[in-house]
Design an enzyme around this catalytic site. Structure first.
Site, PDB file in Angstrom:
ATOM      1  N   SER A 115       5.198  -7.488  -1.100  1.00  0.00           N
ATOM      2  CA  SER A 115       4.915  -7.385   0.328  1.00  0.00           C
ATOM      3  C   SER A 115       5.257  -8.699   1.017  1.00  0.00           C
ATOM      4  CB  SER A 115       3.419  -7.081   0.470  1.00  0.00           C
ATOM      5  OG  SER A 115       3.106  -6.744   1.776  1.00  0.00           O
ATOM      6  N   THR A 134       0.852  -1.201   0.000  1.00  0.00           N
ATOM      7  CA  THR A 134       0.000   0.000   0.000  1.00  0.00           C
ATOM      8  C   THR A 134       0.883   1.244   0.000  1.00  0.00           C
ATOM      9  OG1 THR A 134      -1.740  -1.197   1.148  1.00  0.00           O
ATOM     10  CG2 THR A 134      -1.852   1.210   1.234  1.00  0.00           C
ATOM     11  N   ASN A 148      -5.672 -10.205  -7.037  1.00  0.00           N
ATOM     12  CA  ASN A 148      -5.767 -10.765  -5.689  1.00  0.00           C
ATOM     13  C   ASN A 148      -7.057 -11.543  -5.450  1.00  0.00           C
ATOM     14  OD1 ASN A 148      -6.283  -7.817  -5.992  1.00  0.00           O
ATOM     15  ND2 ASN A 148      -7.369  -8.108  -4.065  1.00  0.00           N
ATOM     16  N   CYS A 169      -9.652  -6.156   2.190  1.00  0.00           N
ATOM     17  CA  CYS A 169      -9.843  -4.730   2.448  1.00  0.00           C
ATOM     18  C   CYS A 169     -11.280  -4.297   2.224  1.00  0.00           C
ATOM     19  CB  CYS A 169      -8.926  -3.923   1.538  1.00  0.00           C
ATOM     20  SG  CYS A 169      -7.268  -4.553   1.531  1.00  0.00           S
TER      21      CYS A 169
HETATM   22  N1  PLP Z   1      -1.869  -5.077  -3.939  1.00  0.00           N
HETATM   23  C1  PLP Z   1      -2.414  -6.290  -3.969  1.00  0.00           C
HETATM   24  C2  PLP Z   1      -2.635  -6.958  -5.288  1.00  0.00           C
HETATM   25  C3  PLP Z   1      -2.790  -6.917  -2.777  1.00  0.00           C
HETATM   26  O1  PLP Z   1      -3.350  -8.128  -2.824  1.00  0.00           O
HETATM   27  C4  PLP Z   1      -2.567  -6.264  -1.552  1.00  0.00           C
HETATM   28  C5  PLP Z   1      -3.001  -6.868  -0.282  1.00  0.00           C
HETATM   29  O2  PLP Z   1      -4.082  -7.395  -0.158  1.00  0.00           O
HETATM   30  C6  PLP Z   1      -1.970  -4.994  -1.568  1.00  0.00           C
HETATM   31  C7  PLP Z   1      -1.630  -4.436  -2.778  1.00  0.00           C
HETATM   32  C8  PLP Z   1      -1.670  -4.261  -0.286  1.00  0.00           C
HETATM   33  O3  PLP Z   1      -0.597  -4.901   0.342  1.00  0.00           O
HETATM   34  P1  PLP Z   1      -0.074  -4.508   1.818  1.00  0.00           P
HETATM   35  O4  PLP Z   1      -0.883  -5.315   2.760  1.00  0.00           O
HETATM   36  O5  PLP Z   1       1.372  -4.913   1.827  1.00  0.00           O
HETATM   37  O6  PLP Z   1      -0.233  -3.047   1.991  1.00  0.00           O
END
Ligand code: PLP
Length: 392
Positions: A201, A74, A153, A324
């Site tokens: 991440s 993020t 995701n 989220c």
């Molecule tokens: N981008 C994708 C494709 C994700 O699946 C996620 C997490 O669900 C994120 C970004 C955000 O990741 P982080 O938890 O490291 O902020």
């Protein structure tokens, strides 16, 4: 949590014990600030960070100098989307992304619109794919960034990274790839694919939460990004804040263990799950047969809400899509963009496996889901009407 079958690994994964063991000393014995290089403890903490940087770079086949640590994807997304918009305003104000991107990307773009950015949201087809011709025709001389993910995701569907990267290169446009779900599960070789900027991440690959990395290609003409967090000059003035040494060490360890080869068995388990659940009438397995992440299965069950299934199976840790947005009761924006009906989108359950998921767990999960679906439908007047041919 003993009896829980955890199938929400696209939300987050279990920390591997080997990873934890490597992190412990940096909480207790060597708690030094990695920027305090005037004493030995600080220097040792600093070299642990450099080792982790080498491990991340090795997994991506890039130079350790191209890796910056931060708090996760993020933060990377906010840094890149906002930081490129800030630096490249003289060139243009146009950013291209897709309607199925993660909410972090979509909300950054939405925020920038209020500051004068022009955003193109590429549509996707029923298979969740953008058309390369749409990308080509969307690029204008004002385009400063193309932001497209490696793997979705929710559905696990993989993007055509090589074609996207080539298109961006041919049009002299920066390509930022959110590879948060892909790294560890599929091979991304940065010497072979022309991605300019990429984020990942640790907690998606059995590392700790709250740590991630941003890859920025070192080009003859360096990529300019305004720092999001200024501070004590860490990461070459690019990302301020005291290094989270144990987390970074854990990230390096996790990425050196979790490799695409580890996902062969995961894929067999995922396929087994889909094979057993295929007996249930009126289901859709989104993305089946397409290039997908080996661990993800996203399934809609006609005339049942995803929440009903999850409530009926309290020993299964599942998701109705992106963590989220869970709880928002809105249908998945990804499925809606793919043209799936609202009803089917509201009935979609995501099963995401990991290298720790066993075959027995999958067999048990499939059994529980079959029983739950049957029970819910048996008690559902809507299902009876459907069976009688009175409604669709
Ligand atoms: N981008 C994708 C494709 C994700 O699946 C996620 C997490 O669900 C994120 C970004 C955000 O990741 P982080 O938890 O490291 O902020």
């Amino acid at each position: 949590m003993k009896n829980i079958i955890y199938l929400d690994n696209n939300a987050t994964t279990q920390l591997l014990d080997e990873v934890w063991q490597d992190m412990i000393p940096y909480f207790i014995q060597n708690y030094a600030n990695a920027s305090s290089v005037y004493h030995q403890m600080g220097r040792e903490a600093n070299s642990a960070i450099q080792q982790a940087r080498n491990q991340v770079a090795a997994a991506l086949n890039c130079s350790p100098k191209e890796i910056l640590f931060n708090s996760g994807a993020t933060e990377s997304i906010n840094t890149v989307v906002k930081g490129i918009f800030d630096k490249y305003r003289a060139k243009g104000n146009h950013i291209i992304t897709a309607s199925t991107e993660h909410k972090a990307v979509l909300s950054c773009c939405d925020q920038l619109t209020k500051q004068g950015a022009k955003i193109t949201y590429l549509p996707v087809d029923k298979d969740g794919m953008i058309a390369i011709d749409d990308l080509k025709s969307a690029i204008t001389p004002q385009t400063i960034l193309v932001c497209l993910m490696a793997a979705n995701n929710e559905t696990g569907i993989l993007s055509s990274l090589i074609e996207i990267a080539n298109t961006c290169e041919e049009n002299d446009t920066l390509f930022f790839c959110d590879a948060t779900q892909a790294i560890g599960k599929i091979n991304i070789d940065l010497q072979k694919i022309g991605i300019d900027i990429l984020c990942l991440s640790a907690h998606k690959l059995h590392g700790p939460k709250g740590v991630g990395a941003l890859y920025i290609r070192r080009k003859s003409k360096p990529i300019q990004i305004t720092a999001l967090i200024s501070g004590g000059g860490q990461e070459n003035e690019f990302r301020g804040g005291t290094y989270n040494v144990p987390a970074i060490v854990g990230f390096g360890k996790a990425i050196s263990i979790v490799k695409p080869a580890s996902y062969k068995i995961v894929q067999q388990n995922r396929d087994l799950l889909e094979q057993v659940l295929a007996d249930i009438p009126e289901i859709i397995i989104h993305g089946q047969g397409l290039d997908r992440l080996p661990n993800t299965s996203y399934i809609s069950f006609k005339h049942i809400l995803a929440s009903e299934i999850m409530t009926a199976c309290p020993t299964l840790a599942l998701s109705s899509g992106s963590a989220c947005v869970t709880g928002s009761r809105e249908p998945s924006h990804v499925l809606m963009a793919m043209g799936v009906s609202k009803e089917y989108a509201l009935s979609a359950v995501r099963f995401s496996l990991s290298i720790l998921t066993s075959r027995d767990e999958i067999i048990h999960c499939a059994q529980l889901i079959k029983e739950a679906v049957q029970k819910i439908r048996d008690q559902s007047p809507v299902w009876q009407l459907f069976k009688a041919g009175l409604i669709d």
